[in-house]
Motif scaffolding. Structure first.
Motif, PDB file in Angstrom:
ATOM      1  N   ILE A   1       0.775  12.980   0.805  1.00 34.30           N
ATOM      2  CA  ILE A   1       1.489  14.482   0.955  1.00 34.30           C
ATOM      3  C   ILE A   1       1.595  15.000  -0.288  1.00 34.30           C
ATOM      4  O   ILE A   1       1.468  16.134  -0.459  1.00 34.30           O
ATOM      5  CB  ILE A   1       2.891  14.189   1.599  1.00 34.30           C
ATOM      6  N   GLY A   2       1.925  14.300  -1.455  1.00 34.82           N
ATOM      7  CA  GLY A   2       1.915  14.854  -2.824  1.00 34.82           C
ATOM      8  C   GLY A   2       0.568  15.103  -3.556  1.00 34.82           C
ATOM      9  O   GLY A   2       0.547  15.573  -4.572  1.00 34.82           O
ATOM     10  N   GLY A   3      -0.520  14.847  -2.912  1.00 39.90           N
ATOM     11  CA  GLY A   3      -1.889  15.549  -3.409  1.00 39.90           C
ATOM     12  C   GLY A   3      -2.438  14.565  -4.173  1.00 39.90           C
ATOM     13  O   GLY A   3      -3.640  14.634  -4.723  1.00 39.90           O
ATOM     14  N   ILE A   4      -2.209  13.058  -4.029  1.00 42.76           N
ATOM     15  CA  ILE A   4      -2.845  11.985  -4.746  1.00 42.76           C
ATOM     16  C   ILE A   4      -4.135  11.595  -4.066  1.00 42.76           C
ATOM     17  O   ILE A   4      -4.066  11.609  -2.770  1.00 42.76           O
ATOM     18  CB  ILE A   4      -1.891  10.848  -5.038  1.00 42.76           C
ATOM     19  N   PRO A   5      -5.242  11.570  -4.855  1.00 40.95           N
ATOM     20  CA  PRO A   5      -6.522  11.204  -4.137  1.00 40.95           C
ATOM     21  C   PRO A   5      -6.340   9.834  -3.429  1.00 40.95           C
ATOM     22  O   PRO A   5      -5.710   8.891  -3.699  1.00 40.95           O
ATOM     23  CB  PRO A   5      -7.512  11.249  -5.130  1.00 40.95           C
ATOM     24  N   GLN A   6      -7.073   9.775  -2.141  1.00 37.82           N
ATOM     25  CA  GLN A   6      -6.954   8.611  -1.315  1.00 37.82           C
ATOM     26  C   GLN A   6      -7.115   7.317  -1.753  1.00 37.82           C
ATOM     27  O   GLN A   6      -6.490   6.595  -1.841  1.00 37.82           O
ATOM     28  CB  GLN A   6      -7.684   8.772   0.087  1.00 37.82           C
ATOM     29  N   LYS A   7      -8.279   7.345  -2.687  1.00 38.40           N
ATOM     30  CA  LYS A   7      -8.793   6.131  -3.230  1.00 38.40           C
ATOM     31  C   LYS A   7      -7.452   5.515  -4.474  1.00 38.40           C
ATOM     32  O   LYS A   7      -7.233   4.124  -4.387  1.00 38.40           O
ATOM     33  CB  LYS A   7      -9.848   6.291  -4.021  1.00 38.40           C
ATOM     34  N   GLU A   8      -6.856   6.329  -4.902  1.00 38.65           N
ATOM     35  CA  GLU A   8      -5.885   6.432  -6.144  1.00 38.65           C
ATOM     36  C   GLU A   8      -4.470   5.793  -5.026  1.00 38.65           C
ATOM     37  O   GLU A   8      -3.721   5.046  -5.669  1.00 38.65           O
ATOM     38  CB  GLU A   8      -5.487   7.458  -6.902  1.00 38.65           C
ATOM     39  N   ALA A   9      -4.347   6.620  -4.134  1.00 36.25           N
ATOM     40  CA  ALA A   9      -3.238   6.115  -3.350  1.00 36.25           C
ATOM     41  C   ALA A   9      -3.340   4.932  -2.770  1.00 36.25           C
ATOM     42  O   ALA A   9      -2.321   3.920  -2.768  1.00 36.25           O
ATOM     43  CB  ALA A   9      -2.958   7.236  -2.146  1.00 36.25           C
ATOM     44  N   GLU A  10      -4.474   4.470  -2.390  1.00 37.38           N
ATOM     45  CA  GLU A  10      -4.840   3.120  -1.839  1.00 37.38           C
ATOM     46  C   GLU A  10      -4.526   1.972  -2.865  1.00 37.38           C
ATOM     47  O   GLU A  10      -3.996   1.144  -2.407  1.00 37.38           O
ATOM     48  CB  GLU A  10      -6.385   3.004  -1.357  1.00 37.38           C
ATOM     49  N   LYS A  11      -4.855   2.216  -3.960  1.00 39.81           N
ATOM     50  CA  LYS A  11      -4.878   1.333  -5.150  1.00 39.81           C
ATOM     51  C   LYS A  11      -3.431   1.338  -5.619  1.00 39.81           C
ATOM     52  O   LYS A  11      -3.027  -0.051  -5.518  1.00 39.81           O
ATOM     53  CB  LYS A  11      -5.881   1.803  -6.263  1.00 39.81           C
ATOM     54  N   LYS A  12      -2.677   2.044  -5.545  1.00 45.43           N
ATOM     55  CA  LYS A  12      -1.051   2.224  -5.741  1.00 45.43           C
ATOM     56  C   LYS A  12      -0.657   1.274  -4.877  1.00 45.43           C
ATOM     57  O   LYS A  12       0.390   0.746  -5.171  1.00 45.43           O
ATOM     58  CB  LYS A  12      -0.712   3.605  -5.879  1.00 45.43           C
ATOM     59  N   ALA A  13      -0.839   1.626  -3.526  1.00 41.09           N
ATOM     60  CA  ALA A  13      -0.122   0.904  -2.372  1.00 41.09           C
ATOM     61  C   ALA A  13      -0.291  -0.382  -2.507  1.00 41.09           C
ATOM     62  O   ALA A  13       0.750  -1.203  -2.149  1.00 41.09           O
ATOM     63  CB  ALA A  13      -0.541   1.783  -1.245  1.00 41.09           C
ATOM     64  N   GLN A  14      -1.607  -0.892  -2.684  1.00 35.58           N
ATOM     65  CA  GLN A  14      -1.835  -2.413  -2.848  1.00 35.58           C
ATOM     66  C   GLN A  14      -1.170  -2.983  -3.777  1.00 35.58           C
ATOM     67  O   GLN A  14      -0.508  -4.186  -3.666  1.00 35.58           O
ATOM     68  CB  GLN A  14      -3.397  -2.377  -2.946  1.00 35.58           C
TER      69      GLN A  14
END
Length: 216
Positions: free
Chosen positions: A106-119
């Protein structure tokens, strides 16, 4: 970090908050205690920008959030505030990782970066084996940890938690508060927690007692 000045809140003729002044320091863990109807959840909602005061001012990181327009407030909330609720509020059709990623996307972070941070966050919270599990496959304690990871994903300055241990057994209640303390040490976040749990409150840096719309 978080400051409320002269906060009043009325619903029709019912005045729930009756002129509250409150100041919470950076990296402080504060528990707000009180009986049902004392006004503590209403105060939390106003301090966290989810509701507006009838009268008064709210500042987070020196930003007057009560003066922000709708779009500005949504952006500020996404970037600066994390939320943890009693019933987790996880989307049942999404995995733990996907639920955690949502605020970042929602904040505009690219999906790959969001996936990495979530993991990384879920692994830090001991859920590295549960990334692809949906909420229906998780225990109550695991769901709450996913909710905490989701609250942390955008590196907010402050986490607001509304009865976060209310749906957990005593073991998971203790583990949740220990987790908050550990997160404060690791990431220097401020935690403001509404709770009925005296034991949980004892582990906080400071306890604020509310009664009949006032701070005692």
């Amino acid at each position: 970090m978080v400051e409320g000045k002269g906060i009043r809140k009325s619903f029709g003729d019912l005045e729930v908050l009756k002129g509250i002044d409150i100041s919470i320091a950076p990296a402080e863990i504060v528990a707000i205690l009180g009986a049902s109807g004392a006004g503590k959840t209403t105060l939390l909602q106003i301090l966290s920008s989810l509701d507006n005061p009838t009268q008064g001012e709210v500042f987070i990181n020196n930003t007057a959030v009560h003066k922000l327009g709708e779009k500005q407030l949504a952006r500020f909330r996404n970037q600066n505030i994390g939320f943890v609720f009693q019933f987790h509020q996880l989307l049942p059709e999404f995995t733990a990782a996907e639920n955690c990623m949502l605020p970042a996307l929602i904040g505009g972070i690219p999906q790959k970066e969001a996936e990495k941070k979530a993991q990384e966050l879920l692994s830090f919270l001991g859920l590295e084996q549960r990334l692809e599990h949906k909420p229906g496959q998780l225990s109550g304690g695991e769901k709450q940890r996913v909710a905490v990871a989701r609250a942390l994903i955008n590196d907010p300055a402050v986490i607001f938690a509304d009865e976060p241990s209310g749906n957990l057994d005593s073991k998971n209640q203790d583990e949740l508060m220990d987790l908050f303390i550990n997160l404060r040490q690791q990431f220097k976040q401020t935690f403001i927690i509404v709770t009925h749990d005296e034991h949980l409150a004892e582990k906080s840096d400071r306890t604020i007692h509310m009664k009949d719309g006032f701070i005692e």
